[in-house]
Enzyme design. Structure first.
Site, short mmCIF file in Angstrom:
data_model
loop_
_atom_site.label_atom_id
_atom_site.label_comp_id
_atom_site.label_asym_id
_atom_site.label_seq_id
_atom_site.Cartn_x
_atom_site.Cartn_y
_atom_site.Cartn_z
N THR A 41 -9.99 7.90 3.78
CA THR A 41 -11.20 7.34 4.78
C THR A 41 -10.81 8.50 5.86
OG1 THR A 41 -10.14 5.57 5.61
CG2 THR A 41 -11.57 5.08 4.29
N ASP A 99 0.86 -1.19 -0.03
CA ASP A 99 0.10 -0.08 -0.03
C ASP A 99 0.69 1.28 0.13
OD1 ASP A 99 -2.06 1.79 0.36
OD2 ASP A 99 -2.24 1.36 2.30
N ARG A 152 -5.24 -0.42 14.14
CA ARG A 152 -4.98 -0.23 15.60
C ARG A 152 -5.98 -1.09 16.26
NH1 ARG A 152 -4.78 5.92 14.05
NH2 ARG A 152 -5.93 5.20 12.44
O1 LIG Z 1 -8.29 5.67 2.68
C1 LIG Z 1 -7.50 4.94 3.33
C2 LIG Z 1 -6.32 4.22 2.61
C3 LIG Z 1 -5.72 3.74 3.33
N1 LIG Z 1 -5.65 3.52 4.71
C4 LIG Z 1 -4.86 2.62 5.44
O2 LIG Z 1 -5.37 1.56 6.07
C5 LIG Z 1 -5.05 1.32 7.59
C6 LIG Z 1 -5.94 1.75 8.36
O3 LIG Z 1 -5.43 1.50 9.70
P1 LIG Z 1 -6.23 1.62 11.15
O4 LIG Z 1 -5.45 1.40 12.25
O5 LIG Z 1 -7.27 0.54 10.96
O6 LIG Z 1 -6.88 3.29 11.02
C7 LIG Z 1 -3.77 2.32 7.46
O7 LIG Z 1 -2.64 1.58 7.32
C8 LIG Z 1 -4.21 3.24 6.50
O8 LIG Z 1 -2.83 3.75 5.93
C9 LIG Z 1 -6.80 3.99 5.36
O9 LIG Z 1 -6.85 4.25 6.40
N2 LIG Z 1 -7.76 4.91 4.67
#
Ligand SMILES: O=c1ccn([C@@H]2O[C@H](COP(=O)(O)O)[C@@H](O)[C@H]2O)c(=O)[nH]1
Length: 246
Positions: A131, A67, A223
């Site tokens: 998001t 990613d 998290r």
């Molecule tokens: O729109 C987006 C794109 C990527 N992410 C990624 O997903 C995880 C979410 O982690 P949490 O700890 O569950 O919040 C993180 O690695 C982001 O880089 C995203 O959140 N939203």
């Protein structure tokens, strides 16, 4: 009617991000939750540990979501996707607002990169709208005049028209996007939070079972699992929540 998931099939739909600073932290986390089959390597870990972390995951027979969210001019996007596809990963991200020429170039280059190295072709997926962005930020900071749902839809259609295999979207948009983009299009949804867990910087969240019911192909949950007192138990509880409520 949606098919009821078993605990194992629920587990296979969850991607856990390795949002940690070092290779050692990442390996420790992977070994702490052996039931996780799909891991995400993002900017923090890839910048710090480099491609060696991908080898570590492959040695453990894990699926990999790389990613790195490429967003650049077509030539640069193509070069990055060609190289990334040579690592033999399952998913690669780009940003949809890079535009159609860049997305098409990225898709073609990813196929070339995989073929040149004998790797299976990765699925290239485009981020529609992070998001962490809420309707207010979209309108007043990014100055986008479309409603958030319409903007996400336009970005999803742009990705689909450009030949990509799917998108990253909030679960809040998943139902509408699934309806328009069809069953084969991958909807990878971060912004997933079990009931009662802290949202942090996520602005458009849903629970795991709601996200699956909305049509998500995969959930990205970080998290709430990785920062739990017992990450393996937290992962299992999320699988159970999907199985029971899904
Ligand atoms: O729109 C987006 C794109 C990527 N992410 C990624 O997903 C995880 C979410 O982690 P949490 O700890 O569950 O919040 C993180 O690695 C982001 O880089 C995203 O959140 N939203």
């Amino acid at each position: 009617m949606a098919q009821k998931l078993t605990t194992q099939s629920a587990a296979e739909r969850i991607i856990v991000p390795l949002d940690v600073p070092t290779m050692e932290d990442a390996i420790a986390l992977v070994d702490t939750i052996p039931n996780v089959t799909f891991w995400k390597v993002g900017l923090e870990l890839f910048v710090s540990a480099g491609p060696a972390i991908l080898e570590q995951l492959k040695q453990r027979q894990k699926r990999i979501f790389l990613d790195l969210k490429f967003h650049d001019i077509p030539n640069t996007m193509a070069g990055a996707c060609r190289a990334a596809a040579g690592y033999g990963v399952d998913l690669i991200t780009v940003h949809a607002p890079a535009g159609k020429v860049a997305l098409q170039a990225a898709q073609a280059a990813a196929m070339e990169g995989a073929a040149a190295t004998g790797c299976a072709s990765p699925n290239l997926i485009a981020v529609t709208l992070l998001t962490s962005i809420n309707p207010r930020a979209l309108a007043f900071e990014l100055k986008v005049s479309l409603e958030l749902q319409d903007y996400a839809l336009q970005m999803a259609l742009l990705a689909q028209d450009s030949g990509l295999r799917g998108i990253v979207c909030s679960p809040q948009e998943a139902e509408a996007l699934r309806r328009v983009c069809g069953d084969e299009f991958l909807l990878v949804c971060p912004g997933v939070r079990p009931a009662g867990s802290a949202k942090g910087d996520q602005q458009r969240a849903m629970t795991p079972s709601q996200a699956i019911a909305a049509g998500a192909s995969y959930l990205v949950i970080g998290r709430p699992i990785t920062q739990a007192e017992n990450p393996a138990t937290a992962f299992q509880q999320i699988c159970d929540e999907i199985t029971i409520n899904g």
